[in-house]
Design a protein around this motif. Structure first.
Motif, PDB file in Angstrom:
ATOM      1  N   HIS A  46      11.175  69.863  39.769  1.00 42.82           N
ATOM      2  CA  HIS A  46      10.691  69.279  38.513  1.00 42.82           C
ATOM      3  C   HIS A  46      11.794  68.609  37.709  1.00 42.82           C
ATOM      4  O   HIS A  46      11.650  67.485  37.245  1.00 42.82           O
ATOM      5  CB  HIS A  46       9.996  70.341  37.658  1.00 42.82           C
ATOM      6  CG  HIS A  46       9.354  69.797  36.429  1.00 42.82           C
ATOM      7  ND1 HIS A  46       8.029  69.398  36.411  1.00 42.82           N
ATOM      8  CD2 HIS A  46       9.839  69.533  35.192  1.00 42.82           C
ATOM      9  CE1 HIS A  46       7.736  68.932  35.206  1.00 42.82           C
ATOM     10  NE2 HIS A  46       8.798  69.003  34.444  1.00 42.82           N
ATOM     11  N   ARG A  47      12.892  69.276  37.541  1.00 40.06           N
ATOM     12  CA  ARG A  47      13.972  68.720  36.704  1.00 40.06           C
ATOM     13  C   ARG A  47      14.567  67.468  37.346  1.00 40.06           C
ATOM     14  O   ARG A  47      14.966  66.549  36.630  1.00 40.06           O
ATOM     15  CB  ARG A  47      15.050  69.786  36.465  1.00 40.06           C
ATOM     16  CG  ARG A  47      16.090  69.431  35.397  1.00 40.06           C
ATOM     17  CD  ARG A  47      15.517  69.339  33.990  1.00 40.06           C
ATOM     18  NE  ARG A  47      16.564  69.039  33.002  1.00 40.06           N
ATOM     19  CZ  ARG A  47      16.342  68.759  31.722  1.00 40.06           C
ATOM     20  NH1 ARG A  47      15.114  68.741  31.250  1.00 40.06           N
ATOM     21  NH2 ARG A  47      17.351  68.509  30.908  1.00 40.06           N
ATOM     22  N   VAL A  50      12.525  64.679  36.269  1.00 39.79           N
ATOM     23  CA  VAL A  50      12.817  64.308  34.885  1.00 39.79           C
ATOM     24  C   VAL A  50      14.040  63.387  34.849  1.00 39.79           C
ATOM     25  O   VAL A  50      14.045  62.352  34.172  1.00 39.79           O
ATOM     26  CB  VAL A  50      13.032  65.569  34.021  1.00 39.79           C
ATOM     27  CG1 VAL A  50      13.519  65.215  32.624  1.00 39.79           C
ATOM     28  CG2 VAL A  50      11.738  66.368  33.938  1.00 39.79           C
ATOM     29  N   HIS A  51      15.080  63.739  35.599  1.00 38.79           N
ATOM     30  CA  HIS A  51      16.295  62.913  35.625  1.00 38.79           C
ATOM     31  C   HIS A  51      15.990  61.532  36.203  1.00 38.79           C
ATOM     32  O   HIS A  51      16.483  60.518  35.706  1.00 38.79           O
ATOM     33  CB  HIS A  51      17.403  63.595  36.429  1.00 38.79           C
ATOM     34  CG  HIS A  51      17.984  64.783  35.716  1.00 38.79           C
ATOM     35  ND1 HIS A  51      18.574  64.688  34.486  1.00 38.79           N
ATOM     36  CD2 HIS A  51      18.053  66.084  36.068  1.00 38.79           C
ATOM     37  CE1 HIS A  51      18.978  65.898  34.095  1.00 38.79           C
ATOM     38  NE2 HIS A  51      18.675  66.761  35.032  1.00 38.79           N
ATOM     39  N   LEU A 254      19.504  74.853  39.839  1.00 41.10           N
ATOM     40  CA  LEU A 254      19.479  73.427  39.521  1.00 41.10           C
ATOM     41  C   LEU A 254      20.647  72.723  40.191  1.00 41.10           C
ATOM     42  O   LEU A 254      21.774  73.192  40.136  1.00 41.10           O
ATOM     43  CB  LEU A 254      19.570  73.234  38.002  1.00 41.10           C
ATOM     44  CG  LEU A 254      18.320  73.631  37.233  1.00 41.10           C
ATOM     45  CD1 LEU A 254      18.570  73.583  35.749  1.00 41.10           C
ATOM     46  CD2 LEU A 254      17.156  72.718  37.587  1.00 41.10           C
TER      47      LEU A 254
END
Lengths: 272, 283, 101
Positions: A46-47, A50-51, A254
């Protein structure tokens, strides 16, 4: 960070879908639709999405990310999801994209099975760009791999695996059968729809496509090269790349995805 | 009914989903995700728990901590104290939006540590649901440095990188890009030598004075469970805390099965419902 | 133009299987330690904190590096106990392969 992001809700196949809209800064040159990967891969990556979305927005592209029915914060139960419903969700998201970014060239971005699903819907979208990170070439092979994780989990708990993949597949192929995929209820209906997906049987998803392999020791591989060649033969401009990186869809921490984002933006600059 | 929401914490925009029950709620629950996750939780368990609680009359808020999920903030600079600050803002936000006084915190893994940290700063938080809580970092033994403490290992590897790896690079035995990835993954640049999972406060010292109720749950096949229980059980006994400890049989750290998830949600819901007759805190 | 990442094949030569496995673990699990710091007999579940995600990576890693394949009934925690037990499994599989040729 400029306040150019907002959560949006729009009707999907099984109820309201939740998404995030990134407005292009400053002036727009296109609009991208993001399709997330399957089951727990979505949370892990998910992150990274976003990036990627923020990089696109900063380069002048609108982005709509959204959760498929029964996934993430969208309405519906994962156990009731179907491949057709998810394909309808993509079309619903595309409608919102076109309403908010009228007349813009459209792009697709997907990771793993999300990339594959995006390609199935591209026919009606006529996208200019398709960015496919580690696309799943065949749904059936993907699920055979996923089912190994069920056996591995059994092994972690009981010391040894207790069943075989063939048995699990039989369960899924019969009527109302289901398999517990690490907390996701995978029903036969969803399995049958997704396992029938084959990228090689679809035409090029866009006029320009980036196929990105992401692996600790990445080689593009014969199958991906063959797919790219097929799409080039059909008139698309296809670039294949390989980046040494962890399986970002499979990690419990992450990762710094800037190399992936940088490679993608570099391709997009040349493909625009 | 669910609606997307956003609010500011330390100038950072945080995103989440607010869940409102059919009839006006009398109590709220803020759900806090783990270190590298985001508001949906492992296998969507925070979404399912929130919806389960909404159906039973609770207002809920699940949100992305700074540097996580959809929220603003730098991934690699997010630390425990920042997460605690965000949670306190989330509690105030839920109180306002759902017009509730009593708010419980439910956290998974480091989210449970965040919950404890927040409760020590906000006396009106009187119910804590702690799924797979870990001992706070200062309690981790030095010998555990190889295990789940990758932030410590960044400094170790950096020293080795200069000597060993350049040697291998010189002899052509290692692909530079793969090595660079391996050594610098984990969220980008580390912030000096600080361990981001460590608070600047002694949270355990403050927790000793906690006068609410706490539910500690672990999976009995979670390799961290024994260590965590070995720290928290005697601690709660020594300080007379109102704490219950449960084990979910066969479960792993993140309860990766439908059955374990269901058991966990049922146990949690029943425990929260059993709090409903306890008196409200002071204004 | 970004050139495609070119991966150099690491020559195995006379390298012990144990050492190759350690390199594979560090690489696939993106561990921030040198391979030689992992002991042959260290219990991996304790030192690396194995979970089903990392075991899956190890399985795929072994299959790629050694060209073997795990049969469904071969998933046994005894295999993943330590670097030595993994190496023993690899030797067994290689022996089976040789015997069947």
């Amino acid at each position: 960070m400029p306040a150019n992001e907002e959560l949006v809700s729009f009707p999907g196949a099984q109820g309201p879908l939740l998404g995030m809209w990134h407005a292009a800064v400053p002036s727009a040159r296109g609009a991208f639709l993001f399709c997330h990967p399957f089951a727990e891969e979505k949370k892990c990556s998910h992150r990274a999405f976003v990036h990627m979305a923020r990089a696109l927005a900063a380069a002048g592209y609108y982005v709509l990310r959204f959760d498929f029915s029964g996934c993430g914060d969208s309405a519906g139960d994962f156990a009731a999801a179907t491949c057709e419903a998810w394909q309808q969700d993509i079309l619903a998201a595309a409608e919102l994209l076109r309403a908010r970014a009228p007349g813009m060239d459209v792009g697709l971005f997907g990771l793993r099975l999300g990339a594959t699903l995006a390609c199935t819907a591209s026919g009606s979208l006529a996208p200019k760009w398709a960015i496919l990170w580690e696309p799943i070439l065949e749904g059936e092979a993907y699920f055979r791999e996923s089912l190994r994780r069920v056996l591995i989990k059994q092994m972690m708990i009981d010391g040894r695996s207790r069943t075989r993949r063939d048995e699990l597949l039989r369960q899924l192929q019969q009527g109302e059968g289901w398999v517990d995929l690490d907390g996701f209820c995978l029903r036969g209906t969803l399995y049958r729809g997704l396992s029938a997906l084959r990228l090689a049987s679809l035409g090029p998803p866009a006029r320009r496509a980036l196929l990105l392999r992401i692996a600790p020791r990445p080689t593009i591989g014969a199958e991906l090269e063959q797919l790219a060649a097929g799409w080039r033969g059909a008139g698309a401009e296809v670039v294949t790349r390989a980046i040494a990186a962890p399986a970002i869809w499979n990690r419990l921490e992450l990762d710094d995805v800037s190399p992936l984002v940088a490679a993608t933006m570099s391709w997009l600059r040349e493909a625009s | 009914m669910e609606k997307p929401v956003a609010f500011l914490s330390d100038g950072l925009r945080l995103y989440g989903v607010l869940g409102l029950p059919p009839a006006p709620a009398s109590r709220g629950v803020v759900l806090i995700h783990g270190w590298s996750g985001y508001r949906i939780g492992p296998h969507q368990m925070l979404v399912e728990t929130a919806r389960h609680l909404e159906a039973r009359g609770f207002a809920t808020l699940r949100f992305d901590l700074r540097g996580r999920g959809d929220s603003e903030g730098e991934d690699a600079e997010t630390d425990l104290d920042g997460m605690i600050a965000d949670t306190l803002v989330a509690v105030r936000f839920l109180r306002e939006m759902a017009a509730v006084r009593a708010v419980a915190l439910l956290g998974i893994c480091s989210g449970a540590n965040v919950a404890i940290g927040a409760a020590t700063l906000e006396p009106d938080i009187r119910d804590l649901v702690l799924w797979s809580v870990l001992p706070f970092q200062p309690q981790v033994r030095k010998s555990d440095h190889l295990r789940r403490t990758r932030f410590f290992a960044i400094e170790y590897a950096r020293r080795l990188f200069r000597r060993e790896t350049w040697e291998k690079l010189r002899t052509g035995r290692v692909d530079f890009r793969a090595v660079r990835w391996a050594l610098f993954s984990g969220g980008g640049r580390a912030v000096g030598r600080r361990n981001l999972k460590d608070s600047r406060r002694d949270i355990m010292a403050a927790f000793a004075g906690f006068r609410g109720r706490a539910l500690f749950v672990h999976g009995d096949k979670d390799p961290d469970a024994a260590r965590a229980r070995a720290v928290f059980m005697p601690f709660c006994r020594a300080h007379g805390l109102n704490a219950q400890f449960h084990l979910i049989e066969g479960a792993s750290h993140s309860y990766y099965s439908l059955a374990w998830k269901q058991r966990l949600i049922t146990l949690t819901t029943n425990w929260l419902l059993s709090c409903s007759t306890s008196p409200e805190g002071p204004t | 133009m970004i050139p495609a990442t070119i991966m150099k094949e690491v020559t195995v030569g006379e390298q012990r299987i144990e050492d190759k496995v350690k390199e594979m673990l560090v690489e696939r699990l993106f561990l921030k330690v040198e391979p030689q710091t992992i002991g042959d007999d260290d219990v991996l579940a304790d030192t690396l904190g194995l979970d089903s995600v990392s075991v899956f990576e190890i399985v795929v890693g072994l299959e790629e590096v050694y060209g073997l394949s795990f049969e469904d009934e071969e998933f046994d925690m005894a295999v993943f106990r330590s670097v030595r037990s993994i190496a023993d499994f690899v030797r067994r599989k290689q022996e089976e392969q040789r015997a069947s040729q």
